[in-house]
Design an enzyme around this catalytic site. Structure first.
Site, mmCIF file in Angstrom:
data_model
loop_
_atom_site.group_PDB
_atom_site.id
_atom_site.type_symbol
_atom_site.label_atom_id
_atom_site.label_comp_id
_atom_site.label_asym_id
_atom_site.label_seq_id
_atom_site.Cartn_x
_atom_site.Cartn_y
_atom_site.Cartn_z
ATOM 1 N N THR A 180 37.566 32.944 46.916
ATOM 2 C CA THR A 180 38.995 32.976 47.176
ATOM 3 C C THR A 180 39.628 31.781 47.871
ATOM 4 O O THR A 180 39.176 31.377 48.944
ATOM 5 C CB THR A 180 39.263 34.209 48.080
ATOM 6 O OG1 THR A 180 38.676 35.325 47.458
ATOM 7 C CG2 THR A 180 40.719 34.443 48.288
ATOM 8 N N ARG A 208 36.329 46.513 39.399
ATOM 9 C CA ARG A 208 36.465 46.408 40.857
ATOM 10 C C ARG A 208 37.604 45.437 41.225
ATOM 11 O O ARG A 208 37.732 44.358 40.661
ATOM 12 C CB ARG A 208 35.142 45.929 41.447
ATOM 13 C CG ARG A 208 35.143 45.784 42.973
ATOM 14 C CD ARG A 208 35.434 44.365 43.398
ATOM 15 N NE ARG A 208 35.210 44.139 44.813
ATOM 16 C CZ ARG A 208 35.570 43.022 45.443
ATOM 17 N NH1 ARG A 208 36.148 42.054 44.783
ATOM 18 N NH2 ARG A 208 35.344 42.873 46.720
HETATM 19 C C1 SD4 Z 1 36.947 39.715 47.059
HETATM 20 N N1 SD4 Z 1 37.776 38.575 49.004
HETATM 21 O O1 SD4 Z 1 37.136 39.897 45.859
HETATM 22 C C2 SD4 Z 1 37.351 38.396 47.648
HETATM 23 C C3 SD4 Z 1 36.206 37.453 47.504
HETATM 24 C C4 SD4 Z 1 36.222 36.314 48.455
HETATM 25 O O2 SD4 Z 1 35.201 34.570 49.513
HETATM 26 O O3 SD4 Z 1 37.127 36.022 49.144
HETATM 27 N N2 SD4 Z 1 35.205 35.603 48.645
HETATM 28 O O4 SD4 Z 1 36.420 40.554 47.798
#
Ligand code: SD4
Length: 322
Positions: A180, A208
């Site tokens: 992210t 998901r």
């Molecule tokens: C998630 N928060 O899909 C995101 C993944 C993420 O660093 O941020 N990873 O859960």
């Protein structure tokens, strides 16, 4: 008129009367704006795109959208947009949200075949009466807005997924497989906005959805107080409505870093399995102060302001053994 603005005008008038410094200098030093911050080192080039807009007195909302589009389009960034890791079925599904200084927000989740989910989220915000569209509905809407479907699974991501199918090993999200991008900006008019976009946890269950498209969990902006975004294992942020919590802690007087730390401590106090996961919060307040905190060492964030660009390691609750 806000207290900040009143204070600024008072200070400017005093400074002007004394002939010491221009009103502009007072504003710059006092409130540290404009500024943009974003998660992980892929935030550095993203911040530059945002900075082009902020440095020309552009709007924070435009800056964060332009900024996060950089990793969305970059196939080398394996965790956002085009080139992102697919889910367990080998399908790239994207989550994103955006929030402005007037409590307007837009979001898409489980979106497929669209390279720039953040821009679809902005269209949801601006061109519908809703906040969130998901899956096929989000795709149908995107097409009505002129977005074009394209295959987002690159040969590299496909090959990695095929390797994963053999081992099915789940890795903790951290510096070596960071995900992210969450970006927060304060513009020269003193307004905040934020954006968050991701392909989500690699090889996640089909269907998901994580925290990143959820206003309050993966992103929150209150233009009176500040803004927060998150990265890491989304389920933990959803359970604690983490980014809303960070903003509320700033409302109660915490600095951005203190607020992020207290939100991580809340996760640790409430969620028994937190040691197995990474969560990183990043916050920016109305004065342009920023800070971050995470569960496991390894989370870093990028900053761009008039002083230049830097990448900062966030402090953590736990140390990942070297
Ligand atoms: C998630 N928060 O899909 C995101 C993944 C993420 O660093 O941020 N990873 O859960």
């Amino acid at each position: 008129m806000s207290t900040n603005r009143r204070d600024f005008l008072k200070l400017s008038a005093i400074a002007g009367a004394l002939g010491l410094v221009s009103a502009k200098t007072v504003a710059k030093n006092k409130v540290g704006k404009p500024v943009v911050v974003s998660t992980w080192e892929h935030g550095t080039p993203a911040n530059e795109a945002a900075w082009k807009i902020l440095s020309q007195n552009g709007r924070a909302l435009d800056a964060v959208e332009a900024g996060v589009r950089v990793p969305e389009a970059d196939p080398e960034v394996r965790t956002v947009g085009y080139g992102g890791y697919p889910d367990a079925k080998g399908i790239v599904t994207l989550d994103a949200c955006i929030m402005d200084d007037n409590m307007n927000c837009g979001s898409v989740a489980f979106l497929q075949n669209i390279k720039h989910p953040i821009s679809v989220a902005r269209k949801v915000m601006e061109n519908t009466p809703h906040v969130m569209l998901v899956g096929q509905g989000a795709l149908d809407f995107a097409k009505t807005q002129g977005f074009v479907e394209e295959d987002l699974l690159t040969p590299e991501s496909k090959a990695d997924w095929q390797r994963w199918l053999k081992e099915r090993e789940v890795k903790m999200i951290n510096i070596e497989n960071h995900d992210t991008i969450g970006m927060l900006a304060l513009d020269s008019a003193g307004n905040l906005s934020g954006a968050c976009t991701t392909s989500g946890a690699a090889y996640k269950m089909h269907g998901r959805v994580g925290d990143s498209p959820l206003i309050g969990a993966g992103l929150y902006v209150d233009n009176e107080i500040g803004a927060a975004t998150a990265t890491g294992m989304g389920e933990l942020m959803i359970k604690t409505v983490g980014c809303h919590l960070v903003v509320e802690l700033m409302r109660q007087g915490a600095s951005p870093e203190q607020a992020c730390k207290q939100a991580v401590e809340r996760i640790a106090a409430k969620l028994g399995d937190y040691k197995a996961f990474q969560v990183g919060f990043l916050a920016l307040n109305k004065q342009g102060e920023y800070g971050a905190y995470c569960i496991q060492s390894g989370f870093n964030y990028a900053v761009r302001n008039q002083q230049g660009a830097k990448l900062i390691d966030a402090d953590s609750l736990l140390q990942v053994p070297a």
